[in-house]
Design a protein around this motif. Structure first.
Motif: not given
Length: 83
Positions: A57-58, A61, A64-65, A69, A79-80, A82-83
């Motif tokens: 994952f970036q 991102e 932020e998540v 959370c 959340e990750l 689902m992006k």
């Protein structure tokens, strides 16, 4: 005025412990600021950030998540994905 130097020494000690765990200095300082200098919360954040980065994952991102959370791993992962 005596408590300020003690708080600063506590901050430096916390940063030192996190750096010794292999986290980058900039990330440690950022995490400590984001969590009002709570070593425990900063450590959780850095650990999860590294885990999610390893999953591909970036980083921006993930940051932020995790903030949204509240460092809750399962919620952040959902959340990750689902992006």
């Amino acid at each position: 005025p005596v408590c300020l130097p003690l708080q600063f020494l506590g901050y430096l000690g916390a940063c030192d412990r996190l750096l010794k765990q292999g986290y980058e200095e900039g990330q440690v300082e950022e995490a400590m600021e984001m969590f009002q200098y709570s070593e425990k919360k900063a450590a959780e954040f850095l650990h999860l950030l590294a885990q999610f980065n390893d999953m591909g994952f970036q980083q921006n991102e993930v940051k932020e998540v995790l903030l949204l959370c509240g460092n809750q791993r399962e919620r952040a992962l959902e959340e990750l994905v689902m992006k």
